[in-house]
Design an enzyme around this catalytic site. Sequence first.
Site, PDB file in Angstrom:
ATOM      1  N   GLY A  14       0.835  -1.198   0.000  1.00 38.15           N
ATOM      2  CA  GLY A  14       0.000   0.000   0.000  1.00 38.15           C
ATOM      3  C   GLY A  14       0.863   1.239   0.000  1.00 38.15           C
ATOM      4  N   CYS A  42       5.164  -6.165   1.793  1.00 33.34           N
ATOM      5  CA  CYS A  42       5.510  -4.741   1.746  1.00 33.34           C
ATOM      6  C   CYS A  42       4.781  -3.975   2.856  1.00 33.34           C
ATOM      7  CB  CYS A  42       5.217  -4.190   0.361  1.00 33.34           C
ATOM      8  SG  CYS A  42       6.030  -2.621   0.052  1.00 33.34           S
ATOM      9  N   TYR A  43       3.842  -3.118   2.518  1.00 27.86           N
ATOM     10  CA  TYR A  43       3.083  -2.430   3.580  1.00 27.86           C
ATOM     11  C   TYR A  43       2.458  -3.460   4.527  1.00 27.86           C
ATOM     12  CZ  TYR A  43      -0.077   0.867   5.883  1.00 27.86           C
ATOM     13  OH  TYR A  43      -0.732   1.629   6.820  1.00 27.86           O
ATOM     14  N   HIS A  82       7.880  -7.504  -3.405  1.00 21.63           N
ATOM     15  CA  HIS A  82       6.594  -7.935  -3.981  1.00 21.63           C
ATOM     16  C   HIS A  82       6.737  -9.282  -4.697  1.00 21.63           C
ATOM     17  CE1 HIS A  82       4.124  -4.336  -3.316  1.00 21.63           C
ATOM     18  NE2 HIS A  82       5.290  -3.721  -3.327  1.00 21.63           N
ATOM     19  N   GLU A 105       4.454 -11.004  -5.937  1.00 20.44           N
ATOM     20  CA  GLU A 105       3.404 -11.199  -6.938  1.00 20.44           C
ATOM     21  C   GLU A 105       3.752 -10.660  -8.313  1.00 20.44           C
ATOM     22  OE1 GLU A 105       3.564  -9.098  -4.483  1.00 20.44           O
ATOM     23  OE2 GLU A 105       2.181  -7.405  -4.612  1.00 20.44           O
ATOM     24  N   VAL A 159     -16.464  -9.933 -25.532  1.00 19.38           N
ATOM     25  CA  VAL A 159     -16.388 -11.230 -24.873  1.00 19.38           C
ATOM     26  C   VAL A 159     -17.187 -11.257 -23.562  1.00 19.38           C
ATOM     27  CG1 VAL A 159     -14.817 -12.954 -23.934  1.00 19.38           C
ATOM     28  CG2 VAL A 159     -14.076 -11.516 -25.801  1.00 19.38           C
ATOM     29  N   ASP A 160     -17.070 -10.202 -22.767  1.00 12.50           N
ATOM     30  CA  ASP A 160     -17.654 -10.238 -21.427  1.00 12.50           C
ATOM     31  C   ASP A 160     -19.172 -10.389 -21.460  1.00 12.50           C
ATOM     32  OD1 ASP A 160     -15.058  -9.699 -20.888  1.00 12.50           O
ATOM     33  OD2 ASP A 160     -15.380  -7.602 -20.365  1.00 12.50           O
ATOM     34  N   SER A 161     -19.833  -9.499 -22.202  1.00  8.59           N
ATOM     35  CA  SER A 161     -21.288  -9.575 -22.188  1.00  8.59           C
ATOM     36  C   SER A 161     -21.759 -10.859 -22.877  1.00  8.59           C
ATOM     37  CB  SER A 161     -21.921  -8.331 -22.821  1.00  8.59           C
ATOM     38  OG  SER A 161     -21.507  -8.164 -24.146  1.00  8.59           O
ATOM     39  N   LYS A 177     -10.183 -11.076 -16.873  1.00 10.48           N
ATOM     40  CA  LYS A 177     -10.458 -11.213 -18.306  1.00 10.48           C
ATOM     41  C   LYS A 177     -10.108 -12.601 -18.864  1.00 10.48           C
ATOM     42  CE  LYS A 177     -11.498  -8.971 -22.162  1.00 10.48           C
ATOM     43  NZ  LYS A 177     -12.655  -8.073 -22.295  1.00 10.48           N
TER      44      LYS A 177
END
Length: 514
Positions: free
Chosen positions: A52, A79-80, A171, A173, A227-229, A370
């Site tokens: 953060g 980290c934070y 980090h 990630e 794609v999403d809808s 996504k």
Amino acid sequence: RLLIIDFGSQVTQLIARRLRELNVYCEIHPYNLLTDDILRGLAPKAVILSGGPDSVTREGSPRAPQAVFDLGVPVFGICYGQQVMMEQLGGRVEAGHHAEYGRAFIAPAEGHKGDGIFAGLFDTGREEVWMSHGDRVTALAPGFEVIGTSLGAPFAMIADEARRFYAVQFHPEVHHTPRGRIMLENFVRMAGFTGDWTMAGYRDEAIRKIREQVGDKKVICGLSGGVDSSVAAVLIHEAIGDQLTCVFVDHGLLRLNEAQEVVTMFRDNYNIPLIHADESELFLGALEGVSDPEVKRKTIGRLFIDVFQRYASGIEGAEFLAQGTLYPDVIESVSFSGGPSVTIKSHHNVGGLPEKMGLKLVEPLRELFKDEVRALGRELGLPEKFIGRHPFPGPGLAIRCPGEITREKLDILRKADAVFIDQIRKHGLYDEIWQAFVAILPVRTVGVMGDGRTYDYACALRAVTSVDGMTADYYPFTHDFLGETATRIINEVKGINRCTYDITSKPPGTIEWE
Ligand code: XMP
């Protein structure tokens, strides 16, 4: 579930991504929406505290609910998150003087080769990691010991094995910590996750939830052709069949054959009730003479809502509106960015519509990223060509036609765009590119074709790589590819006699031209 407590890091979502890649189900909760009771109610099997931007040394800075440390489950501070952990458990953090940004190397502390969540590290003597911190831990909380140190962070990796509390200053990630994945994997295994979260399971669970939420009521879904809808619609249809009606608003700003492809897929392949609202006259009429990008966007957004509402109110008994909202949208809307951010572009969405129409929302993709939506689409049997499609903006070709929009320019643009995409597909590059398109420029230039003079439009090709659309770089086509594509466009598309390639990254550019 695994709970990620978000302290506002730019990369919190990446933690969730990495865990999903390990087939572990996780949720991100902002620290300020959690209390001890809510936390206990969620009953997580493990907790990760994110990074953060704040400093724990500042009065009133974010803290984790104290109950995190009483649940008896493994906790991993990043980290934070590490600093919060130290601060709350009786260690010390100091501000300033020790900032470290970018690559750093961690050496094992004396007597430690790395075990617990650090097992499998240090076989080459040191670990490359990515740091981004201004403060650092200067005294450990009781029970902790140092596992690894960097030049700027003597407590870069720490652990309290008895309580299964772990923390790092860097980090794990991000991609720039090449073996961060190992730490996360060790952590989830230790917490008892077996990695059994799959898309097939997700689909069944989502169908069950949709049925439970909707009952025998009707749902309407706005389709954009994206794609999403589309995935949301097919999933909901699988859950409730013809209680679903889709509305596809065609604003006349779609790509070549796009409307037909969408309509065919939904009506013929899936038998999903679909209203094809051809409103191109309305939209193009309202856009006549408009060249300001924000006015274009706002006009399209407003009309879209009007039109959608007009068709939707004709569907009797509809009580729900389905949307393809994704996880990143959810996170963005609850994040606390510290202050109002500048509007770069007014994004096109149907926000506000549900309240206006008195509809409840069905958002079956709310927990997905996504690429997970794509995986779900595959699971549902959507055609691969459809699933892999590049994103396409709501305002469509309007924002790829800087200056005034005319039907003539749109026709030219559609043809040029189709040639460009055809070239990209033929060369097998489509899936490497986040998004590719042509913009037709509001200038005419002089050329010579055959023995004649031409005075036609110039166009710009745009192709970028990106992971999330937030940052992007231009795609490094070969000169041969660019030459061949320019030749094809100019030869095949009447109205264009000059072709350029846009090599601007984002930032400072944006992906779209407007
Ligand atoms: P920019 O141009 O802001 O675009 O760098 C980032 C990504 O967002 C897409 N985009 C939109 N998508 N409605 C959408 O649904 C919009 O109004 C909109 N504007 C931009 C853009 O295509 C790119 O993928």
